[in-house]
Design a protein around this motif. Structure first.
Motif, PDB file in Angstrom:
ATOM      1  N   LEU A  91       0.844  -1.196   0.000  1.00  0.00           N
ATOM      2  CA  LEU A  91       0.000   0.000   0.000  1.00  0.00           C
ATOM      3  C   LEU A  91       0.882   1.249   0.000  1.00  0.00           C
ATOM      4  CD1 LEU A  91      -2.921   0.955  -0.031  1.00  0.00           C
ATOM      5  CD2 LEU A  91      -2.884   0.963   2.467  1.00  0.00           C
ATOM      6  N   TRP A  92       1.155   1.762  -1.194  1.00  0.00           N
ATOM      7  CA  TRP A  92       2.052   2.893  -1.369  1.00  0.00           C
ATOM      8  C   TRP A  92       1.287   4.139  -1.785  1.00  0.00           C
ATOM      9  CZ3 TRP A  92       7.349   2.960  -0.541  1.00  0.00           C
ATOM     10  CH2 TRP A  92       7.927   1.712  -0.253  1.00  0.00           C
ATOM     11  N   THR A  93       1.809   5.277  -1.359  1.00  0.00           N
ATOM     12  CA  THR A  93       1.297   6.568  -1.823  1.00  0.00           C
ATOM     13  C   THR A  93       2.487   7.383  -2.321  1.00  0.00           C
ATOM     14  OG1 THR A  93       1.441   7.396   0.450  1.00  0.00           O
ATOM     15  CG2 THR A  93      -0.723   6.621  -0.311  1.00  0.00           C
ATOM     16  N   PRO A  94       2.249   8.389  -3.159  1.00  0.00           N
ATOM     17  CA  PRO A  94       3.366   9.172  -3.703  1.00  0.00           C
ATOM     18  C   PRO A  94       4.259   9.739  -2.610  1.00  0.00           C
ATOM     19  CG  PRO A  94       1.361   9.649  -4.910  1.00  0.00           C
ATOM     20  CD  PRO A  94       0.958   8.789  -3.754  1.00  0.00           C
ATOM     21  N   GLY A  95       5.563   9.662  -2.865  1.00  0.00           N
ATOM     22  CA  GLY A  95       6.532  10.153  -1.901  1.00  0.00           C
ATOM     23  C   GLY A  95       6.843   9.187  -0.783  1.00  0.00           C
ATOM     24  N   GLY A  96       6.410   7.943  -0.918  1.00  0.00           N
ATOM     25  CA  GLY A  96       6.644   6.947   0.119  1.00  0.00           C
ATOM     26  C   GLY A  96       8.121   6.624   0.278  1.00  0.00           C
ATOM     27  N   PRO A  97       8.460   5.862   1.301  1.00  0.00           N
ATOM     28  CA  PRO A  97       9.866   5.576   1.596  1.00  0.00           C
ATOM     29  C   PRO A  97      10.465   4.498   0.689  1.00  0.00           C
ATOM     30  CG  PRO A  97       8.481   4.481   3.201  1.00  0.00           C
ATOM     31  CD  PRO A  97       7.556   5.281   2.327  1.00  0.00           C
ATOM     32  N   TRP A  98      10.514   4.796  -0.597  1.00  0.00           N
ATOM     33  CA  TRP A  98      11.005   3.821  -1.574  1.00  0.00           C
ATOM     34  C   TRP A  98      12.458   3.439  -1.287  1.00  0.00           C
ATOM     35  CZ3 TRP A  98       7.261   1.807  -4.459  1.00  0.00           C
ATOM     36  CH2 TRP A  98       6.145   2.585  -4.766  1.00  0.00           C
ATOM     37  N   ARG A  99      13.304   4.444  -1.096  1.00  0.00           N
ATOM     38  CA  ARG A  99      14.720   4.130  -0.899  1.00  0.00           C
ATOM     39  C   ARG A  99      14.922   3.279   0.355  1.00  0.00           C
ATOM     40  NH1 ARG A  99      20.173   7.936  -1.244  1.00  0.00           N
ATOM     41  NH2 ARG A  99      21.564   6.351  -0.354  1.00  0.00           N
ATOM     42  N   GLU A 100      14.239   3.641   1.435  1.00  0.00           N
ATOM     43  CA  GLU A 100      14.373   2.856   2.659  1.00  0.00           C
ATOM     44  C   GLU A 100      13.944   1.412   2.432  1.00  0.00           C
ATOM     45  OE1 GLU A 100      13.047   5.823   2.284  1.00  0.00           O
ATOM     46  OE2 GLU A 100      13.303   7.090   4.071  1.00  0.00           O
ATOM     47  N   ALA A 101      12.889   1.220   1.659  1.00  0.00           N
ATOM     48  CA  ALA A 101      12.407  -0.136   1.367  1.00  0.00           C
ATOM     49  C   ALA A 101      13.432  -0.912   0.550  1.00  0.00           C
ATOM     50  CB  ALA A 101      11.076  -0.063   0.632  1.00  0.00           C
ATOM     51  N   ILE A 102      14.045  -0.232  -0.425  1.00  0.00           N
ATOM     52  CA  ILE A 102      15.078  -0.892  -1.234  1.00  0.00           C
ATOM     53  C   ILE A 102      16.257  -1.293  -0.364  1.00  0.00           C
ATOM     54  CG2 ILE A 102      16.749  -0.515  -3.100  1.00  0.00           C
ATOM     55  CD1 ILE A 102      14.600   1.390  -4.349  1.00  0.00           C
TER      56      ILE A 102
END
Length: 389
Positions: A91-102
């Protein structure tokens, strides 16, 4: 989450006892039904109110090879707590913590071009490839990519990013709308469309580690939907996702949470005495009333006013009048249990107590909501934390 590792020595106003042995047994039962597919234990929403980290650990001990959450923050919290292995969040929304997840080596779901673009940018910034699962909307109408041109564009762009070393497509997945209603025409339609969308993606060169569409009800009733992985949520916690077809025991499951409170007051009242706000309940004769010190601020559904069942001293009682923010009343019918007596709102049901499904019926909802809404004022008390053997 308000955790209590072991049973306290002093009485608690209320407690949600979480039986981790039951949870482990449920995971093993689900693995046996999974037709050889891997099992994901979904621990979103603080493990449906049971406590994400203890439940995740117990599920992994019992053989769940994946963990699932809704939000990336939930997944990152599991990693911070030291949970190993594959963890997926969707469940993602714009500006989510993509880098942290990677950087935490999470599997992230992408169901639209905006999300893929943000993910690719984060992968470039991190200098690490992302693990991505492409979500197909096969008929639920929530998240996920529509079939046809939208799916073709998403697959093409994901493969392009994969060729640049920015991501790896680890999964293709979807979600059922009506799997808890066996025979519903949408089930076959979604399975057919899922297979078509899988075939297209694989024909373009996607080589996923896992393909999955089965939730708890599909895991229990639709073996043809199991593919490589099943996502089991409510069933992990021992609640039937399809009560019309059978209770937990019919599926080899046992409810994990027992919710109880200490009776705060027992008093004699005459007939004709109004009880709680609005006097929706008036005593039919002289009786005793018991005060149960939990209310809708603790997650007890106000919609169950006048109907919610409670076990006190071996007898079922019913909520008398309205459930208030912090308390409700039961008519004890002249009985006089001692103050401090345990009032059991729900549990597995095999010791005479009501179940979460009984409260769901009283409130006009589903048992998922009953356990998930129990608030943080109620300590979680974990029992059977060590795995036997």
């Amino acid at each position: 989450m308000n955790e209590t590792a072991t049973a306290p020595t002093a009485p608690l106003r209320a407690r949600a006892e979480i039986d981790l042995a039951a949870l482990r047994a449920n995971v093993r039962a689900l693995r046996a039904r999974a037709s050889g597919a891997a099992v994901m234990a979904v621990v979103k929403s603080d493990a449906y109110g049971h406590g994400a980290v203890p439940c995740a650990r117990a599920a992994v001990e019992a053989g769940a090879s994946w963990l699932g959450t809704a939000t990336p923050e939930e997944a990152l919290a599991l990693r911070k707590a030291g949970l190993p292995g594959r963890i997926m969040c969707w469940l993602w929304t714009p500006g989510g913590p993509w880098r942290e997840a990677i950087e935490a080596d999470l599997d992230v779901s992408v169901g639209g071009m905006w999300a893929l673009r943000e993910l690719v940018a984060a992968a470039r910034e991190a200098g690490l490839p992302a693990r991505v699962q492409l979500k197909a909307d096969t008929g639920l109408g929530r998240g996920g990519c529509q079939p046809g041109g939208d799916w073709a564009e998403l697959v093409a762009e994901a493969l392009r990013a994969q060729s640049e070393g920015l991501l790896r497509v680890t999964g293709l997945w979807s979600h059922f709308a009506c799997a808890d209603e066996p025979g519903h025409p949408s089930i076959a339609a979604q399975l057919t469309l899922f297979r078509e969308m899988l075939a297209y993606a694989e024909g373009q060169g996607v080589r996923p580690e896992v393909r999955h569409i089965a939730n708890s009800p599909a895991t229990l009733t639709l073996p043809e939907s199991h593919f490589d992985l099943v996502r089991t949520g409510i069933a992990v916690y021992g609640i039937s996702p399809s009560p019309e077809l059978g209770g937990p025991a019919d599926f080899g499951l046992r409810p994990v949470m027992t919710l109880s409170a200490s009776i705060a007051l027992v008093k004699h009242v005459p007939g004709g005495h109004g009880v709680s706000y609005g006097h929706r309940y008036v005593t039919p004769g002289a009786t005793t009333l018991g005060l149960v010190p939990v209310g809708y601020a603790d997650g007890i559904p106000r919609h169950a006013s006048g109907a919610g069942p409670v076990l006190v001293d071996g007898k079922w009682r019913t909520v008398a009048g309205r459930i208030a923010m912090d308390q409700f009343v039961v008519d004890l019918g002249g009985d006089e249990p001692a103050t401090g007596t345990r009032a059991v709102l729900f549990g597995p049901g095999d010791r005479g107590e009501p179940t979460a499904e009984d409260w769901a019926q009283a409130a006009g909802t589903i048992a998922y909501e009953i356990v998930t809404r129990i608030g943080t004022r109620v300590p979680r008390v974990y029992v059977n934390e060590e795995q036997a053997g």
